[in-house]
Motif scaffolding. Structure first.
Motif, PDB file in Angstrom:
ATOM      1  N   GLU A   1      23.190  31.954  19.931  1.00 57.56           N
ATOM      2  CA  GLU A   1      23.533  33.372  19.890  1.00 57.56           C
ATOM      3  C   GLU A   1      24.869  33.604  20.599  1.00 57.56           C
ATOM      4  O   GLU A   1      25.051  33.184  21.732  1.00 57.56           O
ATOM      5  CB  GLU A   1      22.443  34.196  20.588  1.00 57.56           C
ATOM      6  N   VAL A   2      25.756  34.284  19.903  1.00 60.41           N
ATOM      7  CA  VAL A   2      27.052  34.600  20.495  1.00 60.41           C
ATOM      8  C   VAL A   2      26.876  35.689  21.553  1.00 60.41           C
ATOM      9  O   VAL A   2      26.230  36.706  21.305  1.00 60.41           O
ATOM     10  CB  VAL A   2      28.038  35.089  19.419  1.00 60.41           C
ATOM     11  N   GLN A   3      27.436  35.446  22.727  1.00 66.56           N
ATOM     12  CA  GLN A   3      27.394  36.448  23.791  1.00 66.56           C
ATOM     13  C   GLN A   3      28.738  36.519  24.495  1.00 66.56           C
ATOM     14  O   GLN A   3      29.369  35.496  24.754  1.00 66.56           O
ATOM     15  CB  GLN A   3      26.299  36.116  24.821  1.00 66.56           C
ATOM     16  N   LEU A   4      29.114  37.737  24.791  1.00 64.88           N
ATOM     17  CA  LEU A   4      30.294  38.009  25.608  1.00 64.88           C
ATOM     18  C   LEU A   4      29.855  39.004  26.667  1.00 64.88           C
ATOM     19  O   LEU A   4      29.380  40.095  26.333  1.00 64.88           O
ATOM     20  CB  LEU A   4      31.420  38.597  24.761  1.00 64.88           C
ATOM     21  N   VAL A   5      29.994  38.631  27.927  1.00 65.36           N
ATOM     22  CA  VAL A   5      29.485  39.461  29.014  1.00 65.36           C
ATOM     23  C   VAL A   5      30.624  39.764  29.981  1.00 65.36           C
ATOM     24  O   VAL A   5      31.175  38.853  30.610  1.00 65.36           O
ATOM     25  CB  VAL A   5      28.332  38.767  29.748  1.00 65.36           C
ATOM     26  N   GLU A   6      30.942  41.040  30.082  1.00 67.54           N
ATOM     27  CA  GLU A   6      32.000  41.470  30.992  1.00 67.54           C
ATOM     28  C   GLU A   6      31.424  41.774  32.380  1.00 67.54           C
ATOM     29  O   GLU A   6      30.267  42.203  32.500  1.00 67.54           O
ATOM     30  CB  GLU A   6      32.694  42.744  30.477  1.00 67.54           C
ATOM     31  N   SER A   7      32.257  41.590  33.372  1.00 67.30           N
ATOM     32  CA  SER A   7      31.899  41.970  34.735  1.00 67.30           C
ATOM     33  C   SER A   7      33.179  42.238  35.513  1.00 67.30           C
ATOM     34  O   SER A   7      34.272  41.899  35.057  1.00 67.30           O
ATOM     35  CB  SER A   7      31.064  40.883  35.420  1.00 67.30           C
ATOM     36  N   GLY A   8      33.016  42.839  36.686  1.00 67.65           N
ATOM     37  CA  GLY A   8      34.155  43.035  37.573  1.00 67.65           C
ATOM     38  C   GLY A   8      34.715  44.444  37.619  1.00 67.65           C
ATOM     39  O   GLY A   8      35.640  44.722  38.385  1.00 67.65           O
ATOM     40  N   GLY A   9      34.176  45.334  36.803  1.00 67.90           N
ATOM     41  CA  GLY A   9      34.656  46.708  36.851  1.00 67.90           C
ATOM     42  C   GLY A   9      34.243  47.403  38.134  1.00 67.90           C
ATOM     43  O   GLY A   9      33.470  46.872  38.930  1.00 67.90           O
ATOM     44  N   GLY A  10      34.777  48.591  38.330  1.00 66.04           N
ATOM     45  CA  GLY A  10      34.422  49.357  39.524  1.00 66.04           C
ATOM     46  C   GLY A  10      35.388  50.495  39.745  1.00 66.04           C
ATOM     47  O   GLY A  10      36.176  50.857  38.867  1.00 66.04           O
ATOM     48  N   LEU A  11      35.293  51.057  40.941  1.00 64.66           N
ATOM     49  CA  LEU A  11      36.139  52.179  41.353  1.00 64.66           C
ATOM     50  C   LEU A  11      37.207  51.668  42.307  1.00 64.66           C
ATOM     51  O   LEU A  11      36.896  50.967  43.277  1.00 64.66           O
ATOM     52  CB  LEU A  11      35.284  53.241  42.045  1.00 64.66           C
ATOM     53  N   VAL A  12      38.450  52.022  42.038  1.00 65.76           N
ATOM     54  CA  VAL A  12      39.558  51.571  42.872  1.00 65.76           C
ATOM     55  C   VAL A  12      40.583  52.694  42.969  1.00 65.76           C
ATOM     56  O   VAL A  12      40.698  53.523  42.055  1.00 65.76           O
ATOM     57  CB  VAL A  12      40.187  50.284  42.280  1.00 65.76           C
ATOM     58  N   GLN A  13      41.310  52.716  44.051  1.00 61.37           N
ATOM     59  CA  GLN A  13      42.367  53.720  44.205  1.00 61.37           C
ATOM     60  C   GLN A  13      43.610  53.300  43.431  1.00 61.37           C
ATOM     61  O   GLN A  13      43.841  52.110  43.191  1.00 61.37           O
ATOM     62  CB  GLN A  13      42.711  53.891  45.684  1.00 61.37           C
ATOM     63  N   ALA A  14      44.394  54.282  43.061  1.00 66.61           N
ATOM     64  CA  ALA A  14      45.660  53.992  42.383  1.00 66.61           C
ATOM     65  C   ALA A  14      46.488  53.031  43.224  1.00 66.61           C
ATOM     66  O   ALA A  14      46.557  53.156  44.450  1.00 66.61           O
ATOM     67  CB  ALA A  14      46.416  55.288  42.141  1.00 66.61           C
ATOM     68  N   GLY A  15      47.095  52.068  42.556  1.00 64.03           N
ATOM     69  CA  GLY A  15      47.856  51.035  43.233  1.00 64.03           C
ATOM     70  C   GLY A  15      47.055  49.794  43.565  1.00 64.03           C
ATOM     71  O   GLY A  15      47.630  48.761  43.942  1.00 64.03           O
ATOM     72  N   GLY A  16      45.742  49.891  43.426  1.00 66.27           N
ATOM     73  CA  GLY A  16      44.868  48.776  43.749  1.00 66.27           C
ATOM     74  C   GLY A  16      44.730  47.780  42.614  1.00 66.27           C
ATOM     75  O   GLY A  16      45.413  47.881  41.577  1.00 66.27           O
ATOM     76  N   SER A  17      43.838  46.826  42.804  1.00 62.56           N
ATOM     77  CA  SER A  17      43.648  45.735  41.855  1.00 62.56           C
ATOM     78  C   SER A  17      42.177  45.496  41.565  1.00 62.56           C
ATOM     79  O   SER A  17      41.314  45.784  42.403  1.00 62.56           O
ATOM     80  CB  SER A  17      44.246  44.439  42.421  1.00 62.56           C
ATOM     81  N   LEU A  18      41.924  44.975  40.389  1.00 64.08           N
ATOM     82  CA  LEU A  18      40.603  44.506  39.990  1.00 64.08           C
ATOM     83  C   LEU A  18      40.773  43.286  39.111  1.00 64.08           C
ATOM     84  O   LEU A  18      41.801  43.142  38.433  1.00 64.08           O
ATOM     85  CB  LEU A  18      39.846  45.576  39.194  1.00 64.08           C
ATOM     86  N   ARG A  87      46.585  52.426  37.661  1.00 61.12           N
ATOM     87  CA  ARG A  87      46.933  53.847  37.565  1.00 61.12           C
ATOM     88  C   ARG A  87      45.723  54.632  37.074  1.00 61.12           C
ATOM     89  O   ARG A  87      44.854  54.061  36.386  1.00 61.12           O
ATOM     90  CB  ARG A  87      48.078  54.021  36.575  1.00 61.12           C
ATOM     91  N   PRO A  88      45.666  55.914  37.354  1.00 61.65           N
ATOM     92  CA  PRO A  88      44.545  56.709  36.842  1.00 61.65           C
ATOM     93  C   PRO A  88      44.405  56.610  35.319  1.00 61.65           C
ATOM     94  O   PRO A  88      43.276  56.624  34.814  1.00 61.65           O
ATOM     95  CB  PRO A  88      44.911  58.132  37.285  1.00 61.65           C
ATOM     96  N   GLU A  89      45.492  56.461  34.609  1.00 60.22           N
ATOM     97  CA  GLU A  89      45.412  56.357  33.148  1.00 60.22           C
ATOM     98  C   GLU A  89      44.834  55.028  32.663  1.00 60.22           C
ATOM     99  O   GLU A  89      44.580  54.860  31.475  1.00 60.22           O
ATOM    100  CB  GLU A  89      46.778  56.594  32.502  1.00 60.22           C
ATOM    101  N   ASP A  90      44.608  54.084  33.572  1.00 68.93           N
ATOM    102  CA  ASP A  90      43.917  52.838  33.216  1.00 68.93           C
ATOM    103  C   ASP A  90      42.400  53.014  33.212  1.00 68.93           C
ATOM    104  O   ASP A  90      41.676  52.090  32.828  1.00 68.93           O
ATOM    105  CB  ASP A  90      44.274  51.718  34.198  1.00 68.93           C
ATOM    106  N   THR A  91      41.933  54.158  33.651  1.00 74.05           N
ATOM    107  CA  THR A  91      40.502  54.432  33.660  1.00 74.05           C
ATOM    108  C   THR A  91      39.938  54.380  32.248  1.00 74.05           C
ATOM    109  O   THR A  91      40.438  55.049  31.339  1.00 74.05           O
ATOM    110  CB  THR A  91      40.217  55.814  34.281  1.00 74.05           C
ATOM    111  N   ALA A  92      38.918  53.563  32.055  1.00 72.59           N
ATOM    112  CA  ALA A  92      38.323  53.371  30.733  1.00 72.59           C
ATOM    113  C   ALA A  92      37.170  52.397  30.856  1.00 72.59           C
ATOM    114  O   ALA A  92      36.970  51.769  31.906  1.00 72.59           O
ATOM    115  CB  ALA A  92      39.354  52.804  29.750  1.00 72.59           C
TER     116      ALA A  92
END
Length: 124
Positions: A1-18, A87-92
């Motif tokens: 079965e094909v699976q793709l599992v994302e992780s690592g998202g979250g809340l960060v302030q502008a200028g930060g990294s994920l 940036r805030p516009e990266d929110t998605a």
């Protein structure tokens, strides 16, 4: 079965990294390209970045060029998206997907399997 599992998202302030991860299974990883897309209410779905596993060629949307870096760990069948200067516009919601033949790397038409997505929220 094909699976793709994302992780690592979250809340960060502008200028930060994920760093997002996309763990793939159920197919021959080396034969495919893995793309990252994002979707928000205002802009719909947008292609962000893509990596062709066989030769590590990468593609980026203009909106993230120089801030995001895509990479793969072929031993782990995992693709990463390092996101800096957020940036805030990266929110998605960010999704990874696989493509066997790349004709338009940042267009969803090439992609046949998708993960469930991970939320990224950038506060101002």
């Amino acid at each position: 079965e094909v699976q793709l599992v994302e992780s690592g998202g979250g809340l960060v302030q502008a200028g930060g990294s994920l760093r997002l991860s996309c763990a793939a299974s159920g197919f021959n990883f080396d034969d495919y390209a893995i793309g990252w897309f994002r979707r928000d209410a205002a802009n719909g779905r947008e292609g962000v970045s893509c990596i062709r596993i066989s030769d590590s060629r990468t593609f980026y949307a203009d909106s993230v060029e120089g801030r995001f870096t895509i990479s793969s760990d072929n031993a782990k069948n995992t693709v990463y998206l390092e996101m800096n200067e957020l940036r805030p516009e990266d929110t998605a919601v960010y999704y990874c997907a696989r493509a066997f033949v790349l004709t338009t790397p940042l267009h969803p038409i090439d992609y046949d399997y998708w993960g469930q997505g991970t939320q990224v929220t950038v506060s101002s």
